[in-house]
Design a protein around this motif. Structure first.
Motif, short mmCIF file in Angstrom:
data_model
loop_
_atom_site.label_atom_id
_atom_site.label_comp_id
_atom_site.label_asym_id
_atom_site.label_seq_id
_atom_site.Cartn_x
_atom_site.Cartn_y
_atom_site.Cartn_z
N SER A 141 0.73 3.82 -3.02
CA SER A 141 0.15 5.15 -2.76
C SER A 141 1.18 6.27 -2.93
CB SER A 141 -0.39 5.20 -1.33
OG SER A 141 0.71 5.15 -0.42
N ARG A 187 8.89 6.27 -1.46
CA ARG A 187 9.29 6.83 -2.76
C ARG A 187 10.81 6.81 -2.93
NH1 ARG A 187 5.63 10.85 -3.17
NH2 ARG A 187 6.85 12.46 -4.20
N ARG A 226 3.57 6.74 -0.70
CA ARG A 226 4.13 7.11 0.60
C ARG A 226 5.60 6.72 0.68
NH1 ARG A 226 4.97 6.62 5.80
NH2 ARG A 226 5.20 4.36 5.79
N SER A 264 7.57 9.28 -6.43
CA SER A 264 6.92 7.98 -6.22
C SER A 264 7.45 6.97 -7.25
CB SER A 264 5.41 8.11 -6.35
OG SER A 264 5.10 8.63 -7.62
N ARG A 310 0.85 -1.21 0.00
CA ARG A 310 0.00 0.00 0.00
C ARG A 310 0.87 1.25 0.00
NH1 ARG A 310 -2.89 -2.65 4.13
NH2 ARG A 310 -4.45 -3.99 3.15
N ASP A 311 1.94 1.23 0.77
CA ASP A 311 2.83 2.40 0.84
C ASP A 311 3.50 2.67 -0.50
OD1 ASP A 311 2.18 2.82 3.43
OD2 ASP A 311 4.03 1.99 4.30
#
Ligand code: F6P
Length: 536
Positions: A125, A129, A127, A134, A121-122
């Motif tokens: 999304s 990077r 979060r 990202s 998920r990180d």
């Protein structure tokens, strides 16, 4: 037991598949079994009630039920390495504990899945990077079981991709890593080093090259590298931060490891929810395998048909032809799963195995294979049992006409292999084409298809994550059943070691022209030539 089966086959040598269908209008129905979302049709083989009974008796005679439960219960069934083979625990959705050495492994399995999901998920999304933003791309470096499963599943689940682009690098050939990194942004690429041992030379060589590429291009390996390994210490030493390391236990064999952290790249691509659906598909197949009687048990049937063909009929290979482009890497995946597991010649008792063990597995997707090797399948001198896979629907409703053609081709091939074309029919064709006399006969003979060639078909509604999980677990259990009946250990792979050892000692000889290794005449001459051509 094999002699009895061979004798049984002799009594049926003259049986013809078309005649078997003629004699029994219910044949298709009786020899088609459904489990979960999979429908397995074995009616286009020479299996009949008597053969099936004799084959299923092999399961009981070899204590398959006990071995199966021993596997699910965490017993050390990989006896040569003293390990359990517990990949099923990674997809265990039941509340049942699974004990290894008296300790329940399920809490760790669930924690690991949670950690993987949070990490995915990180990344997805943004979060987590890279130095440039990202992650747009993930390069996953691994080989064998640390590569083939994720590669196969990533392609299979392409319609579900909504994460960063996935690239896999396995070969130590510099061309592979070079071509993969070309065009990628080192500041926005996440690099995964997937290696159970964290020592495999191909993987480590590619990992070092990629780290240097990242450093040279402004990326930060401390931020942009992750690792999946049973050896966290080595991964840390390499420079991967602890929070980016995903471990797994020695009871997960490399070629069975897609269900755990090794599958994390797939999760990055399709998301944790779809990955869970994949796991659940595997769990559904496990439940079926543990409960269905052998004659209705898909993994057992697949194994028994396989053994009938390889061990009793003497067919040397089997070809897997998915009429599903997204399963293009399934044959390669199955090559490792089946041939690394059951390509053995010594039994559990340490004695040589008499007779054939694992068959040679090969294949390509249909319809492409039709334009390559199907000539041999239809008219060659050896019968090669075919395994077709086909979905009722594709993911592209707007291209339904493509799918219709695909399915028509799949069904046409299994039918053509079975019905063939007689000399009488071929003569009529040659006459119609205007050939006469001796030339007509000659032309006709080239157009005869012997037919009566066995195939099985595995059909499913749509290639979803759940269906893929069912298919992979089905083949895993097939390998296990074959191994139990053959009396071999499907979970070790000592046969890959000798070549690795020799390669290690040949490295210095290629570099310096000499080394601490004895060379045969052929290898010495090849080294001299290759060094010479390379300007050494
Ligand atoms: O080819 C042998 C083998 O040990 C496989 O069983 C395994 O999947 C592969 O090498 C990769 O090993 P590792 O994950 O330790 O790099």
């Amino acid at each position: 037991m094999w002699e009895d089966l061979k004798a049984l086959r002799q009594t049926k040598r003259k049986h013809n598949l078309v005649a078997l269908f003629g004699a029994d209008p219910a044949r298709a129905e009786r020899f088609t079994m459904q489990a979960c979302d999979l429908r397995l049709d074995i009616s286009k083989t020479h299996i009949d009630d008597e053969v099936l009974e004799a084959l299923t008796a092999l399961c009981d005679r070899n204590g398959l039920a006990e071995r199966r439960e021993a596997m699910f219960d965490g017993a050390k069934i990989n006896e040569t390495e003293g390990r359990a083979a517990l990949h099923t625990a990674l997809r265990n959705f039941s509340e049942e504990p699974v004990l290894v050495d008296g300790a329940d492994v399920m809490p760790d399995v669930r924690d690991s899945l949670e950690r993987m999901s949070a990490f995915a998920r990180d990344v997805r999304s943004g979060r987590l990077r890279g130095t440039g933003g990202s992650f747009t791309d993930v390069v996953s470096i691994g080989i064998g079981g640390s590569d083939l499963g994720p590669v196969m599943a990533t392609l299979a689940l392409a319609p579900y991709h909504d994460g960063p682009r996935l690239h896999y690098v396995s070969n130590v050939d510099g061309a592979h890593i070079f071509d993969t990194l070309k065009g990628l942004d080192p500041t926005r690429t996440l690099v995964n080093v997937a290696s159970k041992t964290f020592t495999t030379s191909e993987t480590m060589t590619n990992a070092h090259t990629t780290r240097a590429w990242m450093q040279a291009g402004g990326g930060d390996p401390a931020q942009q590298f992750m690792a999946i390994s049973s050896d966290a210490a080595r991964a840390t030493e390499f420079g991967v931060p602890l929070e980016h390391i995903f471990g797994f236990s020695d009871w997960v064999g490399g070629r069975f490891s897609i269900w755990g952290p090794i599958g994390l790249p797939v999760m990055l691509a399709v998301g944790p929810e779809h990955f869970r659906e994949f796991l659940h598909g595997g769990y559904q197949m496990d439940s079926h395998f543990r409960s269905a009687p052998w004659a209705e048990n898909l993994p057992a049937l697949l194994a028994l048909v396989g053994l009938w063909h390889s061990r009793v009929c003497g067919f040397r290979s089997r070809v897997v032809v998915p009429y599903d482009q997204r399963l293009a890497r399934l044959p390669a995946y199955l090559q490792q799963l089946e041939m690394e597991s059951n390509g053995k010649s010594v039994g559990m008792d340490g004695r040589p195995v008499r007779g054939a063990t694992g068959a040679i597995v090969w294949g390509e997707p249909g319809t492409n294979g039709q334009h390559a090797f199907f000539q041999l399948l239809h008219q060659g001198t050896q019968a090669v049992p075919c395994e077709f896979l086909v979905a009722a629907r594709g993911h592209e409703p707007e291209l339904a006409h493509h799918h219709r053609l695909l399915v028509a081709n799949c069904l046409a091939q299994s039918q053509a292999l079975m019905i063939g074309r007689s000399l009488r029919q071929a003569r009529a064709m040659a006459a119609e084409a205007g050939f006469t006399g001796v030339e007509q006969e000659r032309q006709a003979r080239h157009r005869v298809f012997p037919g009566n060639r066995p195939s099985i078909t595995l059909a499913y509604p749509l290639l979803t994550p759940g269906v893929l999980g069912q298919i992979v677990a089905l083949y895993e259990h097939r390998v296990f059943v074959e191994g139990v009946i053959l009396g071999i250990n499907s979970f070790d792979q000592f046969g890959v070691e000798l070549g690795k050892e020799i390669a290690t000692s040949l490295g210095p000889v290629l570099e310096h022209g000499h080394g601490d290794v004895e060379l045969d005449g052929s290898t010495a001459a090849l080294i001299a030539y290759l060094r010479d051509e390379a300007g050494k």
